[in-house]
Motif scaffolding. Structure first.
Motif, PDB file in Angstrom:
ATOM      1  N   UNK A 128       0.829  -1.210   0.000  1.00 44.65           N
ATOM      2  CA  UNK A 128       0.000   0.000   0.000  1.00 44.65           C
ATOM      3  C   UNK A 128       0.867   1.266   0.000  1.00 44.65           C
ATOM      4  N   UNK A 129       2.144   1.159   0.378  1.00 45.28           N
ATOM      5  CA  UNK A 129       3.034   2.323   0.314  1.00 45.28           C
ATOM      6  C   UNK A 129       3.202   2.811  -1.130  1.00 45.28           C
ATOM      7  N   UNK A 130       3.100   1.899  -2.091  1.00 42.95           N
ATOM      8  CA  UNK A 130       3.183   2.326  -3.487  1.00 42.95           C
ATOM      9  C   UNK A 130       2.027   3.256  -3.830  1.00 42.95           C
ATOM     10  N   UNK A 131       0.830   2.928  -3.347  1.00 40.83           N
ATOM     11  CA  UNK A 131      -0.331   3.789  -3.575  1.00 40.83           C
ATOM     12  C   UNK A 131      -0.208   5.089  -2.774  1.00 40.83           C
ATOM     13  N   UNK A 132       0.376   4.982  -1.606  1.00 41.33           N
ATOM     14  CA  UNK A 132       0.584   6.188  -0.800  1.00 41.33           C
ATOM     15  C   UNK A 132       1.493   7.169  -1.532  1.00 41.33           C
ATOM     16  N   UNK A 133       2.549   6.659  -2.151  1.00 41.26           N
ATOM     17  CA  UNK A 133       3.467   7.532  -2.877  1.00 41.26           C
ATOM     18  C   UNK A 133       2.782   8.195  -4.070  1.00 41.26           C
ATOM     19  N   UNK A 134       1.849   7.476  -4.680  1.00 42.66           N
ATOM     20  CA  UNK A 134       1.154   8.017  -5.844  1.00 42.66           C
ATOM     21  C   UNK A 134       0.072   9.027  -5.472  1.00 42.66           C
ATOM     22  N   UNK A 135      -0.541   8.832  -4.315  1.00 41.75           N
ATOM     23  CA  UNK A 135      -1.729   9.630  -3.985  1.00 41.75           C
ATOM     24  C   UNK A 135      -1.542  10.589  -2.818  1.00 41.75           C
ATOM     25  N   UNK A 136      -0.493  10.415  -2.020  1.00 40.33           N
ATOM     26  CA  UNK A 136      -0.260  11.293  -0.885  1.00 40.33           C
ATOM     27  C   UNK A 136      -1.117  11.007   0.332  1.00 40.33           C
ATOM     28  N   UNK A 137      -1.787   9.858   0.375  1.00 42.10           N
ATOM     29  CA  UNK A 137      -2.627   9.534   1.535  1.00 42.10           C
ATOM     30  C   UNK A 137      -1.761   9.304   2.766  1.00 42.10           C
ATOM     31  N   UNK A 138      -2.374   9.458   3.940  1.00 43.51           N
ATOM     32  CA  UNK A 138      -1.749   9.066   5.198  1.00 43.51           C
ATOM     33  C   UNK A 138      -2.456   7.807   5.693  1.00 43.51           C
ATOM     34  N   UNK A 139      -1.671   6.905   6.220  1.00 45.30           N
ATOM     35  CA  UNK A 139      -2.202   5.622   6.665  1.00 45.30           C
ATOM     36  C   UNK A 139      -2.535   5.669   8.148  1.00 45.30           C
ATOM     37  N   UNK A 140      -3.381   4.737   8.619  1.00 43.93           N
ATOM     38  CA  UNK A 140      -3.640   4.659  10.061  1.00 43.93           C
ATOM     39  C   UNK A 140      -2.338   4.568  10.844  1.00 43.93           C
ATOM     40  N   UNK A 141      -2.289   5.300  11.944  1.00 45.08           N
ATOM     41  CA  UNK A 141      -1.101   5.316  12.778  1.00 45.08           C
ATOM     42  C   UNK A 141      -0.125   6.414  12.449  1.00 45.08           C
ATOM     43  N   UNK A 142      -0.286   7.068  11.293  1.00 46.86           N
ATOM     44  CA  UNK A 142       0.576   8.177  10.908  1.00 46.86           C
ATOM     45  C   UNK A 142      -0.063   9.499  11.347  1.00 46.86           C
ATOM     46  N   UNK A 143       0.775  10.484  11.593  1.00 45.54           N
ATOM     47  CA  UNK A 143       0.273  11.791  11.990  1.00 45.54           C
ATOM     48  C   UNK A 143      -0.654  12.335  10.904  1.00 45.54           C
ATOM     49  N   UNK A 144      -1.839  12.696  11.305  1.00 44.94           N
ATOM     50  CA  UNK A 144      -2.815  13.208  10.364  1.00 44.94           C
ATOM     51  C   UNK A 144      -3.570  12.128   9.620  1.00 44.94           C
ATOM     52  N   UNK A 145      -3.231  10.850   9.889  1.00 43.56           N
ATOM     53  CA  UNK A 145      -3.906   9.755   9.205  1.00 43.56           C
ATOM     54  C   UNK A 145      -5.184   9.357   9.892  1.00 43.56           C
ATOM     55  N   UNK A 146      -6.000   8.529   9.236  1.00 40.74           N
ATOM     56  CA  UNK A 146      -7.247   8.081   9.837  1.00 40.74           C
ATOM     57  C   UNK A 146      -7.008   7.086  10.947  1.00 40.74           C
ATOM     58  N   UNK A 147      -7.952   6.992  11.879  1.00 40.53           N
ATOM     59  CA  UNK A 147      -7.880   5.905  12.852  1.00 40.53           C
ATOM     60  C   UNK A 147      -8.341   4.644  12.155  1.00 40.53           C
ATOM     61  N   UNK A 148      -7.870   3.516  12.648  1.00 41.59           N
ATOM     62  CA  UNK A 148      -8.273   2.308  11.934  1.00 41.59           C
ATOM     63  C   UNK A 148      -7.992   1.028  12.665  1.00 41.59           C
ATOM     64  N   UNK A 149      -7.496   1.102  13.897  1.00 36.95           N
ATOM     65  CA  UNK A 149      -7.128  -0.108  14.619  1.00 36.95           C
ATOM     66  C   UNK A 149      -8.251  -1.116  14.676  1.00 36.95           C
ATOM     67  N   UNK A 150      -7.864  -2.410  14.562  1.00 39.97           N
ATOM     68  CA  UNK A 150      -8.863  -3.484  14.561  1.00 39.97           C
ATOM     69  C   UNK A 150      -9.157  -3.990  15.954  1.00 39.97           C
ATOM     70  N   UNK A 151      -8.417  -3.529  16.944  1.00 41.88           N
ATOM     71  CA  UNK A 151      -8.645  -4.024  18.305  1.00 41.88           C
ATOM     72  C   UNK A 151      -9.739  -3.230  19.013  1.00 41.88           C
TER      73      UNK A 151
END
Length: 306
Positions: free
Chosen positions: A283-306
């Motif tokens: 998914x880092x390849x898509x992140x590089x293309x789109x500039x998204x932030x992933x769960x756990x990153x500053x400014x990223x969405x929450x997403x934990x499964x626990x």
């Protein structure tokens, strides 16, 4: 029966631990890493750093290393296992590599008076720990019979695909086309959802309860949601395996555009420095293309499964 497991990695360790539980087996693990040897020894097995140090008269060898070069060195190289093996011992080679590699190693085994089972596996680290791997095997009836005790201890299903070496590896390469494309597609879907402002955990829950789900989406995307890059299977594995898919497709003049595109995405993630992390992080390849932030990153969405 004296059994060796060469490669105490994420799958080899699980297989070796299950062999320890089987009645009548003396199990020796082989791994250059002291930590892996210590873990196996703590579980009651013996362990050595080199295959050349295996107990003399070893009757079966299960090989779970990364590639053909490692397998060949471990079996037939200067520090390989072959001189330590009993006459007629069986090599169960559970490495994902090209069918030609399986045929070449099988010929070396035959010349050395050894039996050979081409036995790539599926199931990941969890399947290996549970003794529930799927084995895609090819080999003679004599080789399969000699390997049965080992295979029964580590697998929930053993497919005997024929006698010719290379058949098991061919099926595994085709299987890896699906596995790699499914992981890339799962990452693409999650990345698109994040880019579009969808709650990633909500997306995960919807997809896993609907027709668009896949085993890979359900298994891998929690790693992204939890920001857990621990490599159960690494990006680099699919750089290799989807490369094998391309090689096989070219050899039989078959177009495989989906596999080729997925391969390039894994290569891209590797080029960005993510080769050693969990394969979900293609998914880092898509992140590089789109500039998204992933769960756990500053400014990223929450997403934990626990």
């Amino acid at each position: 029966m004296r059994v060796a497991v060469i490669g105490l990695g994420s799958m080899g360790m699980g297989a070796a631990l299950n062999l320890l539980k089987a009645a009548g087996l003396e199990v020796c693990g082989v791994d250059p890493r002291e930590t892996a040897r210590a873990e196996f020894a703590a579980a009651g097995g013996s362990a050595v750093a080199r295959a050349a140090d295996l107990p003399e008269g070893t009757e079966a060898v299960l090989v779970l290393v990364v590639n053909a070069a490692q397998a060949e060195a471990a079996l037939f190289g200067p520090e390989g296992a072959a001189p330590r093996l009993a006459p007629g011992a069986v090599l169960v080679v559970s490495v994902t590599f090209a069918p030609d590699d399986a045929r070449r190693l099988a010929a070396k085994a035959e010349a050395a008076g050894l039996l050979y089972v081409d036995a790539p596996v599926s199931g990941g680290a969890a399947g290996a720990r549970a003794g529930a791997m799927t084995v895609m095997a090819s080999g003679s009836e004599a080789a399969m019979a000699r390997a049965k005790t080992v295979l029964d201890a580590v697998a929930k299903k053993v497919w005997h695909l024929g006698e010719a070496p290379g058949l098991g590896s061919t099926v595994k390469v085709v299987h890896q086309l699906l596995a790699g494309v499914h992981i890339a597609a799962a990452a693409e879907a999650m990345a698109l959802g994040i880019r579009a402002g969808v709650d990633p955990r909500g997306l995960y829950e919807v997809v896993t309860g609907a027709a668009g789900n896949s085993w890979m989406f359900e298994n891998r995307m929690p790693h992204v949601l939890d920001a857990d890059e621990t490599p159960r299977s690494a990006v680099d594995i699919f750089v290799k395996d989807l490369g094998l898919v391309g090689d096989l497709a070219r050899a039989v003049a078959f177009p495989a555009p989906l596999a080729a595109q997925a391969h390039q995405l894994f290569v891209s993630a590797r080029a960005q420095g993510h080769g050693g992390v969990d394969d979900a992080f293609v998914i880092r390849a898509y992140q590089a293309l789109s500039g998204i932030r992933l769960p756990g990153e500053e400014g990223g969405p929450s997403g934990g499964t626990q």
